[in-house]
Motif scaffolding. Structure first.
Motif, PDB file in Angstrom:
ATOM      1  N   THR A 132      12.787   4.786 -21.299  1.00 42.93           N
ATOM      2  CA  THR A 132      12.465   6.161 -21.640  1.00 42.93           C
ATOM      3  C   THR A 132      11.305   6.598 -20.769  1.00 42.93           C
ATOM      4  OG1 THR A 132      13.162   5.755 -23.903  1.00 42.93           O
ATOM      5  CG2 THR A 132      11.823   7.720 -23.507  1.00 42.93           C
ATOM      6  N   THR A 133      11.510   7.667 -20.033  1.00 43.45           N
ATOM      7  CA  THR A 133      10.476   8.182 -19.134  1.00 43.45           C
ATOM      8  C   THR A 133      10.161   9.618 -19.518  1.00 43.45           C
ATOM      9  OG1 THR A 133      11.976   9.115 -17.488  1.00 43.45           O
ATOM     10  CG2 THR A 133      11.470   6.769 -17.291  1.00 43.45           C
ATOM     11  N   ALA A 134       9.206  10.201 -18.818  1.00 45.39           N
ATOM     12  CA  ALA A 134       8.866  11.602 -19.052  1.00 45.39           C
ATOM     13  C   ALA A 134      10.044  12.506 -18.704  1.00 45.39           C
ATOM     14  CB  ALA A 134       7.646  11.991 -18.217  1.00 45.39           C
ATOM     15  N   ASN A 135      10.934  12.035 -17.834  1.00 38.00           N
ATOM     16  CA  ASN A 135      12.100  12.818 -17.433  1.00 38.00           C
ATOM     17  C   ASN A 135      13.349  12.459 -18.226  1.00 38.00           C
ATOM     18  OD1 ASN A 135      10.619  14.135 -15.448  1.00 38.00           O
ATOM     19  ND2 ASN A 135      10.980  12.499 -13.982  1.00 38.00           N
ATOM     20  N   GLY A 136      13.201  11.678 -19.284  1.00 38.61           N
ATOM     21  CA  GLY A 136      14.348  11.285 -20.096  1.00 38.61           C
ATOM     22  C   GLY A 136      14.659   9.806 -19.932  1.00 38.61           C
ATOM     23  N   ILE A 137      15.856   9.429 -20.356  1.00 35.62           N
ATOM     24  CA  ILE A 137      16.273   8.027 -20.309  1.00 35.62           C
ATOM     25  C   ILE A 137      16.919   7.742 -18.959  1.00 35.62           C
ATOM     26  CG2 ILE A 137      17.831   6.318 -21.322  1.00 35.62           C
ATOM     27  CD1 ILE A 137      17.389   7.711 -24.014  1.00 35.62           C
ATOM     28  N   VAL A 138      16.511   6.626 -18.339  1.00 31.38           N
ATOM     29  CA  VAL A 138      17.088   6.206 -17.059  1.00 31.38           C
ATOM     30  C   VAL A 138      17.618   4.784 -17.196  1.00 31.38           C
ATOM     31  CG1 VAL A 138      15.620   7.680 -15.636  1.00 31.38           C
ATOM     32  CG2 VAL A 138      14.873   5.366 -16.172  1.00 31.38           C
ATOM     33  N   ARG A 139      18.571   4.452 -16.376  1.00 29.72           N
ATOM     34  CA  ARG A 139      19.133   3.103 -16.342  1.00 29.72           C
ATOM     35  C   ARG A 139      18.234   2.208 -15.480  1.00 29.72           C
ATOM     36  NH1 ARG A 139      22.562   2.343 -19.993  1.00 29.72           N
ATOM     37  NH2 ARG A 139      23.659   0.784 -18.808  1.00 29.72           N
ATOM     38  N   THR A 140      18.130   0.944 -15.866  1.00 30.89           N
ATOM     39  CA  THR A 140      17.334  -0.010 -15.103  1.00 30.89           C
ATOM     40  C   THR A 140      18.138  -1.284 -14.870  1.00 30.89           C
ATOM     41  OG1 THR A 140      16.337  -0.966 -17.094  1.00 30.89           O
ATOM     42  CG2 THR A 140      15.130   0.837 -16.013  1.00 30.89           C
ATOM     43  N   ALA A 141      17.805  -1.960 -13.780  1.00 36.01           N
ATOM     44  CA  ALA A 141      18.442  -3.238 -13.459  1.00 36.01           C
ATOM     45  C   ALA A 141      17.365  -4.312 -13.394  1.00 36.01           C
ATOM     46  CB  ALA A 141      19.169  -3.151 -12.128  1.00 36.01           C
ATOM     47  N   PRO A 142      17.509  -5.373 -14.183  1.00 36.40           N
ATOM     48  CA  PRO A 142      16.514  -6.445 -14.126  1.00 36.40           C
ATOM     49  C   PRO A 142      16.653  -7.224 -12.812  1.00 36.40           C
ATOM     50  CG  PRO A 142      18.302  -7.051 -15.599  1.00 36.40           C
ATOM     51  CD  PRO A 142      18.567  -5.642 -15.158  1.00 36.40           C
ATOM     52  N   VAL A 143      15.510  -7.578 -12.231  1.00 35.22           N
ATOM     53  CA  VAL A 143      15.484  -8.377 -11.002  1.00 35.22           C
ATOM     54  C   VAL A 143      14.346  -9.381 -11.111  1.00 35.22           C
ATOM     55  CG1 VAL A 143      16.477  -6.576  -9.509  1.00 35.22           C
ATOM     56  CG2 VAL A 143      13.996  -6.706  -9.805  1.00 35.22           C
ATOM     57  N   ARG A 144      14.389 -10.365 -10.236  1.00 35.74           N
ATOM     58  CA  ARG A 144      13.286 -11.309 -10.125  1.00 35.74           C
ATOM     59  C   ARG A 144      12.803 -11.250  -8.686  1.00 35.74           C
ATOM     60  NH1 ARG A 144      11.068 -14.590 -13.661  1.00 35.74           N
ATOM     61  NH2 ARG A 144      12.790 -14.387 -15.116  1.00 35.74           N
ATOM     62  N   LEU A 145      11.520 -10.917  -8.517  1.00 37.56           N
ATOM     63  CA  LEU A 145      10.939 -10.795  -7.190  1.00 37.56           C
ATOM     64  C   LEU A 145      10.568 -12.180  -6.675  1.00 37.56           C
ATOM     65  CD1 LEU A 145       8.534  -7.803  -7.940  1.00 37.56           C
ATOM     66  CD2 LEU A 145      10.937  -7.734  -7.206  1.00 37.56           C
ATOM     67  N   GLU A 146      10.962 -12.470  -5.446  1.00 34.79           N
ATOM     68  CA  GLU A 146      10.601 -13.764  -4.862  1.00 34.79           C
ATOM     69  C   GLU A 146       9.086 -13.888  -4.801  1.00 34.79           C
ATOM     70  OE1 GLU A 146      12.531 -14.594  -1.142  1.00 34.79           O
ATOM     71  OE2 GLU A 146      14.402 -13.728  -1.863  1.00 34.79           O
ATOM     72  N   THR A 147       8.432 -12.846  -4.244  1.00 33.34           N
ATOM     73  CA  THR A 147       6.971 -12.861  -4.170  1.00 33.34           C
ATOM     74  C   THR A 147       6.421 -11.464  -4.409  1.00 33.34           C
ATOM     75  OG1 THR A 147       6.994 -12.485  -1.775  1.00 33.34           O
ATOM     76  CG2 THR A 147       6.845 -14.772  -2.521  1.00 33.34           C
ATOM     77  N   LEU A 148       5.282 -11.412  -5.039  1.00 35.37           N
ATOM     78  CA  LEU A 148       4.486 -10.196  -5.153  1.00 35.37           C
ATOM     79  C   LEU A 148       3.093 -10.605  -4.696  1.00 35.37           C
ATOM     80  CD1 LEU A 148       4.630  -7.400  -7.662  1.00 35.37           C
ATOM     81  CD2 LEU A 148       2.412  -8.295  -7.066  1.00 35.37           C
ATOM     82  N   THR A 149       2.657 -10.051  -3.561  1.00 35.64           N
ATOM     83  CA  THR A 149       1.426 -10.498  -2.928  1.00 35.64           C
ATOM     84  C   THR A 149       0.441  -9.350  -2.782  1.00 35.64           C
ATOM     85  OG1 THR A 149       2.717 -12.114  -1.679  1.00 35.64           O
ATOM     86  CG2 THR A 149       0.495 -11.647  -0.883  1.00 35.64           C
ATOM     87  N   VAL A 150      -0.802  -9.612  -3.171  1.00 39.08           N
ATOM     88  CA  VAL A 150      -1.908  -8.673  -2.983  1.00 39.08           C
ATOM     89  C   VAL A 150      -2.987  -9.441  -2.226  1.00 39.08           C
ATOM     90  CG1 VAL A 150      -3.585  -7.156  -4.079  1.00 39.08           C
ATOM     91  CG2 VAL A 150      -1.361  -7.536  -5.162  1.00 39.08           C
ATOM     92  N   GLY A 151      -3.135  -9.130  -0.941  1.00 37.54           N
ATOM     93  CA  GLY A 151      -4.066  -9.896  -0.110  1.00 37.54           C
ATOM     94  C   GLY A 151      -3.599 -11.328  -0.033  1.00 37.54           C
ATOM     95  N   SER A 152      -4.457 -12.258  -0.462  1.00 37.90           N
ATOM     96  CA  SER A 152      -4.057 -13.666  -0.468  1.00 37.90           C
ATOM     97  C   SER A 152      -3.678 -14.139  -1.876  1.00 37.90           C
ATOM     98  CB  SER A 152      -5.186 -14.524   0.092  1.00 37.90           C
ATOM     99  OG  SER A 152      -6.341 -14.371  -0.690  1.00 37.90           O
ATOM    100  N   ILE A 153      -3.645 -13.225  -2.839  1.00 43.62           N
ATOM    101  CA  ILE A 153      -3.210 -13.547  -4.200  1.00 43.62           C
ATOM    102  C   ILE A 153      -1.705 -13.328  -4.256  1.00 43.62           C
ATOM    103  CG2 ILE A 153      -3.379 -12.931  -6.632  1.00 43.62           C
ATOM    104  CD1 ILE A 153      -6.228 -11.886  -6.001  1.00 43.62           C
ATOM    105  N   SER A 154      -0.960 -14.383  -4.558  1.00 40.32           N
ATOM    106  CA  SER A 154       0.490 -14.288  -4.525  1.00 40.32           C
ATOM    107  C   SER A 154       1.098 -14.871  -5.789  1.00 40.32           C
ATOM    108  CB  SER A 154       1.026 -15.025  -3.292  1.00 40.32           C
ATOM    109  OG  SER A 154       2.399 -14.788  -3.132  1.00 40.32           O
TER     110      SER A 154
END
Length: 194
Positions: A132-154
């Motif tokens: 549920t968003t401010a623009n109504g209901i939207v469809r979502t697809a679950p995923v698994r991210l291989e990596t999420l990196t911020v600087g050297s924090i991964s």
């Protein structure tokens, strides 16, 4: 090489400035008092522009501060943007993604464009969830991210969803923020600590 280019640009600007001043004095030789005033004003404008260009990095750091990362301390500081939000520049599967930090979102939510950049093609995903968003209901697809990196924090194997609707920027929700032991706002900065 850069010093040679900078020197050449400086010489060019000096020659151009001299040519403009000679033309200006020649065109206004009958009223040299006013000409000197105008030349002084234009000279000051020229010097001001050169000073602003030279100091641009310092000005930009004050006007638009950037996030800072202390990897050895597991600390990320995000300055408040002029629009009042906090933005995190990260890499998802090696692709740059700019997130809006959203404590009201339960998950990391990728826009279609950011998902494609990260190698997650929406045509290959199952949009079985909904949000549920401010623009109504939207469809979502679950995923698994291989990596999420911020600087050297991964982080690896991070759960997220891809939004099927229109989403201008990806959202960094509580699913990621809960990986930090401390999330607080101080002095106009959002501080994340592990």
């Amino acid at each position: 090489m850069s010093d040679t280019v900078d020197t050449a640009n400086l010489i060019y600007l000096i020659v151009l400035g001299c040519a403009v001043m000679i033309w200006f004095f020649a065109a206004n030789r009958n009223s040299l008092g006013k000409t000197a005033q105008h030349a002084a004003v234009w000279g000051l404008i020229f010097i001001g522009v050169i000073a602003a260009i030279g100091l641009w990095d310092d000005i930009r750091a004050t006007v638009a501060p950037r996030q800072s990362i202390s990897a050895d301390q597991g600390r990320i500081e995000l300055p408040r943007a002029p629009d009042g939000h906090y933005y995190l520049a990260a890499e998802v599967n090696g692709a740059p993604v700019r997130f809006v930090v959203d404590t009201g979102a339960s998950d990391i939510v990728l826009s279609r464009e950011d998902a494609i950049a990260a190698g997650l093609h929406p045509d290959d995903l199952n949009f079985t969830g909904q949000a549920t968003t401010a623009n109504g209901i939207v469809r979502t697809a679950p995923v698994r991210l291989e990596t999420l990196t911020v600087g050297s924090i991964s982080d690896r194997g991070v759960r997220a969803v891809v939004n099927s609707g229109e989403l201008r920027e990806s959202l960094l929700g509580m699913g990621y923020l809960e990986r930090f032991t401390s999330v607080h706002i101080t002095g106009g900065k959002l501080v994340l600590e592990r």
